[in-house]
Write a protein that holds these residues in place. Structure first.
Motif, PDB file in Angstrom:
ATOM      1  N   GLY A 480      73.938  40.791  46.824  1.00 55.49           N
ATOM      2  CA  GLY A 480      74.136  42.269  46.701  1.00 55.49           C
ATOM      3  C   GLY A 480      72.926  43.387  47.117  1.00 55.49           C
ATOM      4  N   PRO A 481      72.824  43.805  47.740  1.00 55.88           N
ATOM      5  CA  PRO A 481      74.178  44.418  48.377  1.00 55.88           C
ATOM      6  C   PRO A 481      74.237  44.114  49.913  1.00 55.88           C
ATOM      7  CG  PRO A 481      72.247  46.359  48.394  1.00 55.88           C
ATOM      8  CD  PRO A 481      72.435  45.358  47.426  1.00 55.88           C
ATOM      9  N   ARG A 482      73.309  43.303  50.087  1.00 57.18           N
ATOM     10  CA  ARG A 482      72.902  43.133  51.485  1.00 57.18           C
ATOM     11  C   ARG A 482      74.784  42.380  51.987  1.00 57.18           C
ATOM     12  NH1 ARG A 482      69.906  37.641  52.911  1.00 57.18           N
ATOM     13  NH2 ARG A 482      72.338  36.468  51.968  1.00 57.18           N
ATOM     14  N   ASP A 483      75.357  41.496  51.550  1.00 57.02           N
ATOM     15  CA  ASP A 483      76.777  40.895  52.224  1.00 57.02           C
ATOM     16  C   ASP A 483      77.363  41.659  51.189  1.00 57.02           C
ATOM     17  OD1 ASP A 483      75.114  39.125  53.098  1.00 57.02           O
ATOM     18  OD2 ASP A 483      74.909  37.515  51.676  1.00 57.02           O
ATOM     19  N   GLY A 484      77.573  42.617  50.921  1.00 59.14           N
ATOM     20  CA  GLY A 484      78.572  44.125  50.821  1.00 59.14           C
ATOM     21  C   GLY A 484      78.095  44.837  49.422  1.00 59.14           C
ATOM     22  N   ARG A 485      78.619  45.475  50.401  1.00 53.89           N
ATOM     23  CA  ARG A 485      77.476  47.464  49.035  1.00 53.89           C
ATOM     24  C   ARG A 485      78.763  47.484  47.725  1.00 53.89           C
ATOM     25  NH1 ARG A 485      72.973  48.785  50.625  1.00 53.89           N
ATOM     26  NH2 ARG A 485      73.657  50.690  49.328  1.00 53.89           N
ATOM     27  N   SER A 486      80.319  46.796  47.639  1.00 48.65           N
ATOM     28  CA  SER A 486      81.302  47.454  46.738  1.00 48.65           C
ATOM     29  C   SER A 486      81.218  45.432  46.443  1.00 48.65           C
ATOM     30  CB  SER A 486      82.543  48.060  47.504  1.00 48.65           C
ATOM     31  OG  SER A 486      83.638  46.781  48.642  1.00 48.65           O
ATOM     32  N   VAL A 487      82.167  45.655  44.976  1.00 50.96           N
ATOM     33  CA  VAL A 487      82.876  44.776  43.926  1.00 50.96           C
ATOM     34  C   VAL A 487      83.699  43.947  45.240  1.00 50.96           C
ATOM     35  CG1 VAL A 487      84.022  43.865  42.886  1.00 50.96           C
ATOM     36  CG2 VAL A 487      82.970  45.927  42.489  1.00 50.96           C
ATOM     37  N   GLU A 488      84.714  44.507  46.066  1.00 53.14           N
ATOM     38  CA  GLU A 488      85.325  44.031  46.776  1.00 53.14           C
ATOM     39  C   GLU A 488      84.892  43.214  48.174  1.00 53.14           C
ATOM     40  OE1 GLU A 488      85.617  47.109  45.916  1.00 53.14           O
ATOM     41  OE2 GLU A 488      87.543  47.228  44.652  1.00 53.14           O
ATOM     42  N   MET A 489      84.098  44.231  48.703  1.00 49.01           N
ATOM     43  CA  MET A 489      83.216  43.176  49.542  1.00 49.01           C
ATOM     44  C   MET A 489      82.873  42.012  49.520  1.00 49.01           C
ATOM     45  SD  MET A 489      82.182  46.273  51.908  1.00 49.01           S
ATOM     46  CE  MET A 489      80.717  45.718  53.199  1.00 49.01           C
ATOM     47  N   LEU A 490      81.516  42.503  47.675  1.00 45.58           N
ATOM     48  CA  LEU A 490      80.743  41.351  47.886  1.00 45.58           C
ATOM     49  C   LEU A 490      81.944  40.052  47.830  1.00 45.58           C
ATOM     50  CD1 LEU A 490      78.034  40.832  47.303  1.00 45.58           C
ATOM     51  CD2 LEU A 490      77.859  41.529  45.128  1.00 45.58           C
ATOM     52  N   ILE A 491      82.857  40.351  46.363  1.00 43.01           N
ATOM     53  CA  ILE A 491      83.685  39.211  46.363  1.00 43.01           C
ATOM     54  C   ILE A 491      83.979  38.729  47.569  1.00 43.01           C
ATOM     55  CG2 ILE A 491      85.874  38.226  45.272  1.00 43.01           C
ATOM     56  CD1 ILE A 491      84.871  40.262  43.431  1.00 43.01           C
ATOM     57  N   ARG A 492      85.076  39.546  48.071  1.00 47.35           N
ATOM     58  CA  ARG A 492      84.841  38.677  49.794  1.00 47.35           C
ATOM     59  C   ARG A 492      84.504  37.708  50.594  1.00 47.35           C
ATOM     60  NH1 ARG A 492      89.048  38.841  53.796  1.00 47.35           N
ATOM     61  NH2 ARG A 492      89.232  38.487  56.161  1.00 47.35           N
ATOM     62  N   SER A 493      82.912  38.380  50.934  1.00 51.60           N
ATOM     63  CA  SER A 493      82.172  37.545  50.859  1.00 51.60           C
ATOM     64  C   SER A 493      81.775  36.387  50.864  1.00 51.60           C
ATOM     65  CB  SER A 493      80.506  38.384  51.426  1.00 51.60           C
ATOM     66  OG  SER A 493      81.148  39.345  51.551  1.00 51.60           O
ATOM     67  N   ALA A 494      81.695  36.306  49.348  1.00 57.35           N
ATOM     68  CA  ALA A 494      81.616  35.073  48.124  1.00 57.35           C
ATOM     69  C   ALA A 494      83.063  33.859  48.798  1.00 57.35           C
ATOM     70  CB  ALA A 494      81.263  35.010  47.637  1.00 57.35           C
ATOM     71  N   ASP A 495      83.698  34.880  49.069  1.00 60.29           N
ATOM     72  CA  ASP A 495      85.735  33.983  49.105  1.00 60.29           C
ATOM     73  C   ASP A 495      85.111  33.347  50.240  1.00 60.29           C
ATOM     74  OD1 ASP A 495      87.424  32.821  48.549  1.00 60.29           O
ATOM     75  OD2 ASP A 495      88.976  34.454  49.401  1.00 60.29           O
ATOM     76  N   LEU A 496      84.415  33.912  51.569  1.00 55.75           N
ATOM     77  CA  LEU A 496      84.286  32.776  52.722  1.00 55.75           C
ATOM     78  C   LEU A 496      83.602  31.944  53.038  1.00 55.75           C
ATOM     79  CD1 LEU A 496      84.540  36.417  55.176  1.00 55.75           C
ATOM     80  CD2 LEU A 496      86.513  34.867  54.123  1.00 55.75           C
ATOM     81  N   ALA A 497      82.197  32.302  51.957  1.00 54.84           N
ATOM     82  CA  ALA A 497      81.064  31.033  52.178  1.00 54.84           C
ATOM     83  C   ALA A 497      82.018  29.958  51.121  1.00 54.84           C
ATOM     84  CB  ALA A 497      79.838  31.246  50.968  1.00 54.84           C
ATOM     85  N   LEU A 498      82.559  30.385  49.707  1.00 59.96           N
ATOM     86  CA  LEU A 498      82.927  29.409  49.476  1.00 59.96           C
ATOM     87  C   LEU A 498      84.395  28.750  50.248  1.00 59.96           C
ATOM     88  CD1 LEU A 498      84.070  27.625  46.455  1.00 59.96           C
ATOM     89  CD2 LEU A 498      85.666  29.524  46.445  1.00 59.96           C
TER      90      LEU A 498
END
Length: 778
Positions: A480-498
């Motif tokens: 963050g904030p590269r892969d998501g500027r909000s908590v929800e977006m960052l968690i979703r990005s990490a979830d997609l990586a997972l």
């Protein structure tokens, strides 16, 4: 402060005693009127006798002797008889009097007014100017005295003055003095007006005094109750901050005698052993500053160590000044809130920490991530979020049971905690999923090393209850904030990586990439298959029994959705429900589940309830309530036999309207259940605002309590006590052994659900339970 009731408006009919109006304490006001009149009985008698004597002497020799003697005799006799009657009365000081008694006093005044109205008319033609002037003077004096002494009873005074004023005016007309007659009428009108105003002020003043007296009695009563209380006390210090007027409750709280505390420093008593070292807690410094600045304060919480035991006190106070403005000290109230604070800390811990692992829960992790994002945005730096999913953990649960699985999760959390530094925070997100917030992610190589270290540590063998267990871990990371500027977006990005790491077979580390084709393709395939799953009959419901903790009798079933795809096989609800929610397919699927469950429940006995899980997304659908009503209507199932289960995540969207939808559901007579309580967001405030009928205690608490884990026992007791105080039922999930069942029943849970009483079963098997029970009863 105790608010005083507004003084009722007195209209003129009430003032004159013609009606009681809307005044609640009018009988007491009437008593005050008559008491005021009775207090002037002797002065009135003296005035009337004196006036009679003066008038008799001034007219003697000029008026007919017999008529003068008769009038004087009747007047003296009437005055003495009325005065004697008042003096003999035993209830002249009664607390309440009726309007009729007030009218009796008015009649006596009318009678005396009629007697005094006779001389000006009867003797107008006798004597000369001296006799006329005597008549006029004595009559006017009586009018003035009556207006002064009889003011508390305006009607009696008004009639007395009016009769004498009319009599004087008639006398002046008889002796051919019309202007003086007009003056007599004007004087009478003036006196009547003054009498009415004075009488009304008297009544309003007495009403205010009565209300003030009532309020003072209430205040005195409250103060006595306050002083007699077990937890609160009054405290007072002088200008030098020394204790004065020490109450017994304060002395008891300080553990000393009241006399021994007089004159001692209040701050020193509160500081205890820290007084000499000067190492005061911040709240005590705040208190000292408020006392120094002579400022009022309210609900100031501070720790107080008494005989080695720390208590928490809540203090409020205001400065005192004398009439000259000289500072006298402080007076305030205090209470011991130790128990409340300990309860609050337990609930706060429950709301922010996972009870099984002791790690921060999802709520605290998301808060930490939000703060890390804010700091990264402020300082133009980077943060990171890692999502960790355990590989092969489900196999451990399936083969060895959830107890072993829970112990394994505890070991995993210990290894994760050992890898964390001051820059990272690790928490359990739920199930076998963990999250790590990295506050400083400026070094990509360090993030990679941490991810690899997590996989390595969690993949080493575990020794749990003489079992050697091998699992692994998959890690996905987003920056963050590269892969998501909000908590929800960052968690979703990490979830997609997972998901990418899991797709690779587990045991991998993967950072978020803008395009994760493989994962997206899988979700796309599932979404396409979902759109036709119901139409093709691929979905069905299973029903897991819910029994009474008291006698293990069947009270209901929880309807569980299952999907078997002809090519992909059995697809876990954990996978396809998320896709359904994202693709907005949850509404038709949820409607089918509701309709099917209600149609099946109608075939059960009338005292058996069916519970249906409701997704958060369903509650945000404007047609959800309509679909519930339609399912009940078409099936004929009574609303009270349907229970909808929601999770705490439903309250995470501010202003989403989900709470309003739940209120409409409750208005239909449908029951609500809060599922997986304490493992997620723990929105405790909604328990008091939403009328849940059931709180479902998560399996981790149940099994922890069965192991006699102090934390789990305390949490289950707290949940049960909280549910009982809110008139809610508790259902323990995941009960698999007899020991767990006995422990949960002792802790006060009312319902139980778990493999001990039945695994999820198809509808025909569920119906067989009723026939089995019927044969057993026969």
């Amino acid at each position: 402060m105790i608010p005083s009731a507004p003084i009722a408006r007195l209209d003129w009919r009430t003032v004159l005693g013609l009606t009681d109006g809307d005044v609640a304490d009018i009988s007491e006001v009437r008593a005050a009127q008559l008491a005021a009149v009775h207090r002037f009985t002797i002065p009135r008698l003296a005035i009337e006798l004196g006036a009679t004597l003066l008038l008799f002497l001034s007219l003697y020799g000029y008026a007919a002797g017999l008529m003068l003697w008769v009038w004087a005799g009747i007047t003296v006799f009437a005055a003495v008889a009325i005065a004697a009657g008042r003096l003999r009365s035993r209830n002249w000081s009664a607390a309440s009097r009726s309007r009729r008694e007030l009218h009796d006093e008015t009649l006596r005044s009318i009678f005396m007014g009629a007697l005094w109205a006779v001389p000006p008319v009867l003797f107008a033609s006798v004597g000369g100017i001296e006799q006329h002037l005597s008549l006029w003077t004595i009559t006017v004096a009586l009018m003035a005295a009556s207006a002064l002494l009889l003011a508390p009873v305006p009607l009696a005074t008004m009639l007395f003055v009016a009769m004498l004023s009319a009599s004087l005016a008639a006398m002046m007309i008889l002796i051919d003095l019309p202007l003086i007659a007009g003056a007599c009428v004007g004087l009478g009108i003036l006196l009547v007006a003054c009498c009415l105003a004075s009488g009304r002020n008297f009544l309003m003043r007495k009403q205010a005094e009565l209300q003030l007296s009532d309020r003072d009695e209430v205040v005195s009563l409250l103060l006595r109750e306050f002083e007699d209380g077990d937890a609160d006390w009054l405290w007072q210090i002088d200008a030098s901050r020394s204790l004065t007027h020490v109450s017994s409750r304060l002395a008891f709280a300080l553990g000393e005698e009241a006399l021994a505390l007089e004159g001692r420093s209040f701050l020193q008593m509160l500081a205890g052993d820290s007084w000499d070292s000067g190492d005061f807690p911040p709240p005590l410094r705040t208190l000292a500053e408020r006392l120094k600045q002579r400022e009022s304060f309210s609900d100031l919480m501070l720790p107080v160590t008494l005989k080695g035991v720390t208590r928490w006190w809540k203090l409020s106070a205001s400065p005192r000044f004398d009439e000259a403005g000289v500072f006298l000290g402080f007076r305030g109230v205090g209470s011991d809130v130790t128990a409340e604070r300990q309860t609050s800390e337990k609930i706060n811990h429950l709301a922010r920490f996972d009870p099984l692992t002791g790690l921060p829960n999802r709520l605290q992790v998301t808060e930490a991530l939000a703060q890390a994002l804010a700091d990264a945005d402020q300082w133009r730096s980077k943060c990171a979020f890692m999502m960790i999913d355990l590989d092969r953990f489900k196999a451990v649960n399936d083969t060895l049971g959830h107890q072993i699985g829970d112990r394994l999760l505890s070991r995993v959390s210990e290894r994760l905690s050992a890898l964390m530094t001051a820059s990272e925070l690790c928490g359990r997100l739920g199930g076998d999923e963990f999250g790590v917030v990295v506050r400083d992610a400026s070094d990509p190589a360090r993030i990679l090393r941490l991810g690899k270290a997590i996989i390595h540590e969690l993949s080493r063998p575990y020794e749990v209850d003489q079992h050697t267990l091998y699992i692994g871990a998959s890690v996905g990371t987003a920056i963050g904030p590269r892969d998501g500027r909000s908590v929800e977006m960052l968690i979703r990005s990490a979830d997609l990586a997972l998901y990418r790491s899991k797709d690779a077979g587990g045991g991998h580390y993967h950072a978020y990439e803008p395009q994760l084709h493989a994962h997206a393709e899988e979700r796309r395939v599932i979404e396409i298959a979902l759109r036709k799953a119901i139409e093709k009959g691929e979905m069905h419901l299973c029903y897991q029994p819910v029994v009474s903790a008291e006698d293990a009798s069947l009270t209901g079933f929880e309807a569980l959705l299952r999907w078997t795809h002809p090519e992909m096989g059995v697809i876990s609800p954990a996978k396809f429900v998320a896709v359904a929610e994202e693709a907005r397919l949850i509404a038709p699927i949820g409607e089918w589940v509701l309709r099917t469950a209600c149609e099946e429940a109608v075939r059960w006995p009338s005292d058996v309830r069916v519970a249906v899980n409701v997704s958060t997304e369903q509650l945000h659908d404007s047609n959800f309530v309509t679909s519930v009503i339609s399912a009940l209507s078409h099936s004929g199932l009574p609303p009270h036999r349907l229970e909808l289960e929601v999770t705490e995540s439903v309250f995470m969207r501010e202003g989403s309207g989900a709470v309003a939808v739940l209120g409409q559901i409750l208005d239909l007579g449908i029951h609500l259940s809060l599922d997986d309580f304490g493992t997620g967001y723990s929105s405790l405030g909604y328990l008091s605002r939403t009328r849940f009928s059931t709180i479902k205690i998560d399996r981790s608490f149940v099994q922890g309590a069965a192991r006699n884990a102090p934390e789990s026992l305390a949490i289950v007791r707290a949940i049960v006590a909280m549910a009982d105080s809110l008139n809610m039922t508790t259902t323990a999930e995941g009960v698999e052994t007899e020991e767990e069942y006995l422990m949960i029943r002792r802790l006060g849970c009312r319902k139980i659900q778990g493999y001990l009483f039945g695994r999820p079963m198809v509808d025909t098997e569920a119906r067989k339970l009723f026939s089995t029970l019927t044969r057993s009863a026969a």
